[in-house]
Design a protein around this motif. Structure first.
Motif, PDB file in Angstrom:
ATOM      1  N   MET A 263       0.812  -1.211   0.000  1.00 51.59           N
ATOM      2  CA  MET A 263       0.000   0.000   0.000  1.00 51.59           C
ATOM      3  C   MET A 263       0.845   1.262   0.000  1.00 51.59           C
ATOM      4  O   MET A 263       0.320   2.366   0.065  1.00 51.59           O
ATOM      5  CB  MET A 263      -0.937   0.014   1.211  1.00 51.59           C
ATOM      6  N   PHE A 275      -7.322   5.411   5.646  1.00 51.02           N
ATOM      7  CA  PHE A 275      -8.270   4.719   4.786  1.00 51.02           C
ATOM      8  C   PHE A 275      -9.556   4.539   5.570  1.00 51.02           C
ATOM      9  O   PHE A 275      -9.554   4.192   6.728  1.00 51.02           O
ATOM     10  CB  PHE A 275      -7.741   3.337   4.395  1.00 51.02           C
ATOM     11  N   ASP A 391     -11.267  -0.255  -4.479  1.00 52.54           N
ATOM     12  CA  ASP A 391     -10.130   0.565  -4.054  1.00 52.54           C
ATOM     13  C   ASP A 391      -8.833   0.171  -4.763  1.00 52.54           C
ATOM     14  O   ASP A 391      -8.009   1.030  -5.065  1.00 52.54           O
ATOM     15  CB  ASP A 391      -9.944   0.451  -2.545  1.00 52.54           C
ATOM     16  N   ASN A 394      -8.616   1.879  -8.210  1.00 54.65           N
ATOM     17  CA  ASN A 394      -9.043   3.270  -8.224  1.00 54.65           C
ATOM     18  C   ASN A 394      -7.916   4.185  -8.720  1.00 54.65           C
ATOM     19  O   ASN A 394      -6.895   4.337  -8.039  1.00 54.65           O
ATOM     20  CB  ASN A 394      -9.475   3.695  -6.817  1.00 54.65           C
ATOM     21  N   ALA A 397      -5.778   6.874  -6.624  1.00 55.76           N
ATOM     22  CA  ALA A 397      -4.569   6.581  -5.856  1.00 55.76           C
ATOM     23  C   ALA A 397      -3.327   7.118  -6.544  1.00 55.76           C
ATOM     24  O   ALA A 397      -2.300   7.347  -5.894  1.00 55.76           O
ATOM     25  CB  ALA A 397      -4.445   5.076  -5.647  1.00 55.76           C
ATOM     26  N   LYS A 398      -3.414   7.328  -7.870  1.00 53.57           N
ATOM     27  CA  LYS A 398      -2.281   7.886  -8.622  1.00 53.57           C
ATOM     28  C   LYS A 398      -2.462   9.365  -8.930  1.00 53.57           C
ATOM     29  O   LYS A 398      -1.480  10.111  -8.992  1.00 53.57           O
ATOM     30  CB  LYS A 398      -2.111   7.142  -9.945  1.00 53.57           C
ATOM     31  N   CYS A 403      -6.548  12.524  -1.949  1.00 49.77           N
ATOM     32  CA  CYS A 403      -7.332  11.324  -1.693  1.00 49.77           C
ATOM     33  C   CYS A 403      -6.698  10.492  -0.575  1.00 49.77           C
ATOM     34  O   CYS A 403      -5.470  10.382  -0.502  1.00 49.77           O
ATOM     35  CB  CYS A 403      -7.406  10.509  -2.986  1.00 49.77           C
ATOM     36  N   ILE A 405      -6.352   7.386  -0.234  1.00 49.79           N
ATOM     37  CA  ILE A 405      -5.559   6.244  -0.692  1.00 49.79           C
ATOM     38  C   ILE A 405      -4.451   6.670  -1.651  1.00 49.79           C
ATOM     39  O   ILE A 405      -3.828   5.828  -2.309  1.00 49.79           O
ATOM     40  CB  ILE A 405      -6.450   5.173  -1.367  1.00 49.79           C
ATOM     41  N   TYR A 406      -4.203   7.980  -1.738  1.00 48.28           N
ATOM     42  CA  TYR A 406      -3.180   8.464  -2.664  1.00 48.28           C
ATOM     43  C   TYR A 406      -1.819   7.850  -2.326  1.00 48.28           C
ATOM     44  O   TYR A 406      -1.404   7.821  -1.169  1.00 48.28           O
ATOM     45  CB  TYR A 406      -3.073   9.990  -2.607  1.00 48.28           C
ATOM     46  N   MET A 408      -1.058   4.651  -2.927  1.00 47.19           N
ATOM     47  CA  MET A 408      -1.154   3.196  -2.873  1.00 47.19           C
ATOM     48  C   MET A 408      -1.020   2.616  -4.283  1.00 47.19           C
ATOM     49  O   MET A 408      -1.753   3.019  -5.187  1.00 47.19           O
ATOM     50  CB  MET A 408      -2.499   2.763  -2.279  1.00 47.19           C
ATOM     51  N   ILE A 410      -1.765   0.418  -7.398  1.00 44.67           N
ATOM     52  CA  ILE A 410      -3.040  -0.183  -7.798  1.00 44.67           C
ATOM     53  C   ILE A 410      -2.841  -1.060  -9.024  1.00 44.67           C
ATOM     54  O   ILE A 410      -1.799  -1.031  -9.681  1.00 44.67           O
ATOM     55  CB  ILE A 410      -4.095   0.895  -8.115  1.00 44.67           C
TER      56      ILE A 410
END
Length: 464
Positions: A263, A275, A391, A394, A397-398, A403, A405-406, A408, A410
């Motif tokens: 992650m 999260f 997620d 998503n 995340a990039k 965000c 979860i930025y 992480m 994916i």
């Protein structure tokens, strides 16, 4: 006779420890995981049986109670194992972690009650070890119950505590203070307050952590249960329990580190929380048109595709769609289509959740692609079927620094020619984050139960 008995006990413990190590090694490979699990269980059975030969210090005959406990625990364990659905496996793992921690907590309490009542005279080191067993065991017990509640839906994941970091710090300091007080004066009140504070700390420790981090939490609590068991072994000077606990604790810590790396987050960042809190996503102000696809159109795309990759998530488990997915795989491969599965390390609700589901459906392990190999394949993939995952695919995340979860890593499914997402609704994933993937030009949505949808797609392909 006593010497021979001691030799027998020590040799049996050594055999059990060797079986533990060998079983753990085999469980690291999916092809040998089943036999590894059985070998580990055999090692545990040897350890349990050998303990019956250890002379009781008090001279009391407690074998009736021991055998009764073994019978009750064995029946409960068997019923739980045969009845639990694979979708509920994460909850069961959390619950079993908690029970292991609870056992260590009670062992510590029993030993320290002996100190309080004057039955034994222990030095500060022995008392500290008992307090540590209570502390780690209590955290594992109540923390695992919170995780179980979140995973089963019995506890709202959005439950938040005000300033949780401050609360945890105060509780931790208070535990240390009352622990030191008990070491100094051996007062029952200090011990009971220490116990209550430790149990509350376990609750406040896990409650702020969002649902998206639950796989890491389960792995960490599993490690805690092993550490608590090892401490219990120290209290009884039992090398078998110590080694077994160390193996569980160490493997849990290693797995936790691997999950955090997957992650791209530190363990401290996970424990602070992040999260699980909903967030607006940058870039959703433009075209938010949903493009649906019907069964016949998707069947045509799949039948004449060169390569298809399925990305499974918790929705696959909830729909019990793994068997239908495997049937679709066999049908498409008979038509010459390359078929693979892209597996994200934190997909589902616990480490390896998707691997277990697909293995249960007899999917060949060489069909499962880890995140990096899968990302290399997506640009040359005709159709990606995202089944219940959210997620882990998503793009926010990039692309969205604000965000939760930025950062992480994916599965970059948006690079495929066509992405078809099978979902029941437009709801956000477990991390509570909206998904811009739904609105991309190469994305199509198929709403409904994934198992039924896959069965209907298979029927359409068979009729061509």
């Amino acid at each position: 006779m006593g010497n021979y008995l001691n030799i027998f006990i020590e040799v049996a413990y050594l055999i059990g420890i060797i079986l533990f190590v060998d079983g753990l090694k085999k469980m690291s490979n999916p092809k040998t995981a089943r036999i590894g699990n059985l070998i580990g269980a055999l090692g545990m059975a040897i350890g349990i049986l050998v303990i019956l030969f250890v002379p009781l210090e008090s001279g009391d005959n407690n074998y009736i109670w021991i055998l009764l406990a073994l019978l009750i625990g064995g029946v409960i364990g068997y019923i739980a194992s045969v009845r639990v659905a694979l979708t509920a496996m994460p909850e069961m793992v959390s619950l079993f972690n908690g029970l292991g921690g609870g056992c260590s907590m009670f062992i510590g309490l029993i030993e320290l009650f002996k100190v309080f009542s004057g039955q034994v005279v222990s030095g500060p080191l022995q008392v500290t070890t008992g307090l540590f067993a209570i502390f780690v065991g209590a955290i594992t017990l109540t923390g695992s119950l919170v995780a179980w509640g979140k995973l089963s839906g019995k506890l709202r994941d959005k439950l938040r505590l005000p300033v949780p970091q401050l609360i945890n710090l105060v509780l931790l300091i208070a535990c240390i203070v009352f622990g030191v007080m008990f070491i100094r004066d051996h007062q029952l009140n200090s011990l009971l307050i220490f116990l209550v504070l430790a149990m509350v700390y376990g609750f406040t420790f896990v409650t702020p952590i969002g649902g998206g981090d639950m796989p890491v939490v389960i792995s960490l609590l599993n490690s805690f249960s092993g550490i608590a068991a090892a401490i219990s072994g120290l209290l009884y000077n039992n090398r078998f329990i110590v080694v077994g606990g160390i193996l569980v604790g160490a493997s849990g810590i290693i797995l936790t580190a691997l999950m955090c790396r997957a992650m791209n987050r530190s363990l401290i960042n996970v424990l602070i929380g992040g999260f699980g809190s909903s967030s607006a996503i940058e870039g959703l102000e433009g075209d938010q048109t949903i493009r649906e696809v019907n069964y016949s159109d998707l069947a045509i795309q799949l039948k004449y595709a060169g390569k298809v990759i399925v990305v499974p998530g918790y929705g696959l488990a909830a729909a019990q769609a793994q068997h239908a997915c495997y049937e679709l795989e066999k049908q498409l491969e008979s038509d010459g289509v390359q078929f693979y599965y892209g597996i994200h390390p934190v997909a589902g609700r616990m480490p390896g959740h998707m691997n277990v589901l697909l293995a249960e459906a007899q999917v060949p392990y060489d069909k499962l692609l880890d995140m990096e190999p899968a990302n290399e394949q997506f640009p040359t993939t005709d159709v990606v079927l995202v089944i219940g995952a959210n997620d882990v695919v998503n793009p926010a995340a990039k692309d969205s620094p604000g965000c939760p979860i930025y950062g992480m890593p994916i599965l970059e499914v948006d690079k495929a020619k066509t992405v078809v997402i099978l979902k029941r609704s437009m709801s956000a994933g477990y991390a509570g984050v909206s998904n811009p993937l739904f609105f991309k030009e190469n994305t199509r949505m198929m709403f409904g139960d994934a198992k039924d949808s896959l069965a209907k797609i298979k029927t359409e392909i068979a009729g061509m």
